[in-house]
Design a protein around this motif. Structure first.
Motif, PDB file in Angstrom:
ATOM      1  N   SER A 122       8.835  -5.370   2.144  1.00 51.66           N
ATOM      2  CA  SER A 122       7.838  -5.444   2.846  1.00 51.66           C
ATOM      3  C   SER A 122       7.419  -6.834   3.877  1.00 51.66           C
ATOM      4  CB  SER A 122       6.676  -5.529   1.620  1.00 51.66           C
ATOM      5  OG  SER A 122       5.447  -5.302   2.508  1.00 51.66           O
ATOM      6  N   GLU A 180       0.606  -3.080   0.747  1.00 48.66           N
ATOM      7  CA  GLU A 180      -1.083  -2.597   0.180  1.00 48.66           C
ATOM      8  C   GLU A 180      -1.432  -1.478   0.786  1.00 48.66           C
ATOM      9  OE1 GLU A 180      -1.915  -7.475  -0.696  1.00 48.66           O
ATOM     10  OE2 GLU A 180      -2.843  -6.109   0.911  1.00 48.66           O
ATOM     11  N   PRO A 228       5.794 -10.997  -0.056  1.00 49.31           N
ATOM     12  CA  PRO A 228       6.431 -10.329   1.171  1.00 49.31           C
ATOM     13  C   PRO A 228       7.172 -11.237   2.245  1.00 49.31           C
ATOM     14  CG  PRO A 228       4.065 -10.768   1.759  1.00 49.31           C
ATOM     15  CD  PRO A 228       4.357 -11.115   0.264  1.00 49.31           C
ATOM     16  N   TYR A 267       1.637  -8.330   3.557  1.00 50.76           N
ATOM     17  CA  TYR A 267       1.055  -7.839   2.544  1.00 50.76           C
ATOM     18  C   TYR A 267       0.615  -6.506   2.759  1.00 50.76           C
ATOM     19  CZ  TYR A 267       0.898 -12.063   0.071  1.00 50.76           C
ATOM     20  OH  TYR A 267       1.232 -13.500  -0.568  1.00 50.76           O
ATOM     21  N   ARG A 290      -2.255 -18.198   0.530  1.00 49.22           N
ATOM     22  CA  ARG A 290      -2.654 -17.828  -0.875  1.00 49.22           C
ATOM     23  C   ARG A 290      -1.806 -18.604  -1.824  1.00 49.22           C
ATOM     24  NH1 ARG A 290      -2.339 -11.052  -1.013  1.00 49.22           N
ATOM     25  NH2 ARG A 290      -3.311 -10.816   1.068  1.00 49.22           N
ATOM     26  N   ASP A 317       4.870 -12.978   5.994  1.00 43.04           N
ATOM     27  CA  ASP A 317       3.500 -12.858   6.173  1.00 43.04           C
ATOM     28  C   ASP A 317       3.059 -14.399   6.135  1.00 43.04           C
ATOM     29  OD1 ASP A 317       0.393 -12.773   5.835  1.00 43.04           O
ATOM     30  OD2 ASP A 317       1.098 -10.517   5.079  1.00 43.04           O
TER      31      ASP A 317
END
Length: 267
Positions: free
Chosen positions: A198, A205, A238, A201, A247, A241
């Protein structure tokens, strides 16, 4: 579920590159909003009490420039910032053989490389006769991995494989035929370095595939698999990102916006 008393690891995301682009090129079928949605380029370090693993090797500045990608800081500089000397690294896990994950060919002279059987078959087989599929590969990266194989420096894995206590690889395919993700036990629980299973995100998601893809079905099933391997959806990381650095906390104040610590609480 919490981590067991067995060996646990510190995990770092190290940014080395950047590419400005629009959201329409990050999703199969485009995106109606078509807003800025850049990619960051990372390698990862998994540091335990007895062993250190580098996950992916990135690209060098020359390769990045040739492909229109900006190198923010060289991979070796990011590793040095957290006390890792590339010349002493003994294990490198290559999630897949695309140029931005398998470059810097001379950076780890002592390392054993961990690769999926199907990835090597893919990047040296008939699929590479098609420009659409071979474009993300660098032929010299592939040739170097073949040379390492003959030098006894490649350990192949077939699907799910435990490398050591608290660290395993799992083939999910999708983006490439042999793409593997890395499952790591931390003090907080099981974390998954998804790499390009991925890119963003939003891909996992929202179940919206990235357009560079070998098998769309495998990519979509891979999103579900990623979540099943982690103890918490927040611990699926991921591959590209920029929000990873937002985060998760910086490894230190000086490394903010460059190196994040992934194995603790989020910001």
């Amino acid at each position: 579920m919490t981590a067991t008393s067995d060996e646990t690891y510190k995990v770092y995301a190290i940014k080395y590159g950047h590419h400005d682009r629009l959201s329409s090129v990050n999703f199969l079928g485009g995106d109606s909003h078509d807003t800025p949605m850049p990619l960051s380029y990372f390698v990862w370090a998994v540091v335990g009490p007895s062993r250190t693993f580098v996950v992916d090797t990135g690209f060098d500045a020359e390769t990045g420039a040739r492909r229109g990608r900006h190198t923010t800081k060289p991979v070796e500089q990011g590793l040095a910032a957290i006390g890792i000397d590339p010349a002493s690294v003994e294990d490198v896990i290559v999630t897949h053989m695309h140029y931005d994950h398998a470059g810097n060919r001379g950076l780890f002279p002592k390392a054993r490389y961990h690769v999926q059987d199907r990835e090597m078959a893919y990047c040296t087989g008939r699929c590479m006769c098609h420009a659409t599929l071979n474009h993300p590969f660098d032929v010299e990266d592939v040739a170097s991995m073949v040379r390492r194989t003959f030098d006894g420096r490649v350990q192949f894995h077939d699907g799910n494989s435990s490398i050591t206590s608290g660290l395993s690889v799992h083939r999910v395919g999708g983006h490439t035929d042999g793409l593997q993700v890395v499952r790591v036990r931390t003090a907080q629980g099981w974390l998954v370095l998804a790499s390009d299973a991925s890119h963003l995100y939003a891909n996992m998601e929202q179940s919206r595939p990235f357009p560079v893809v070998y098998n769309v079905g495998d990519m979509l099933e891979g999103y579900r698999r990623l979540y099943s391997l982690a103890d918490d959806p927040a611990w699926v990381i991921p591959g590209h990102d920029p929000d990873v650095l937002k985060r998760f906390p910086a490894a230190s104040r000086e490394l903010d916006g460059w190196v994040a610590r992934l194995d603790g609480a989020q910001r």
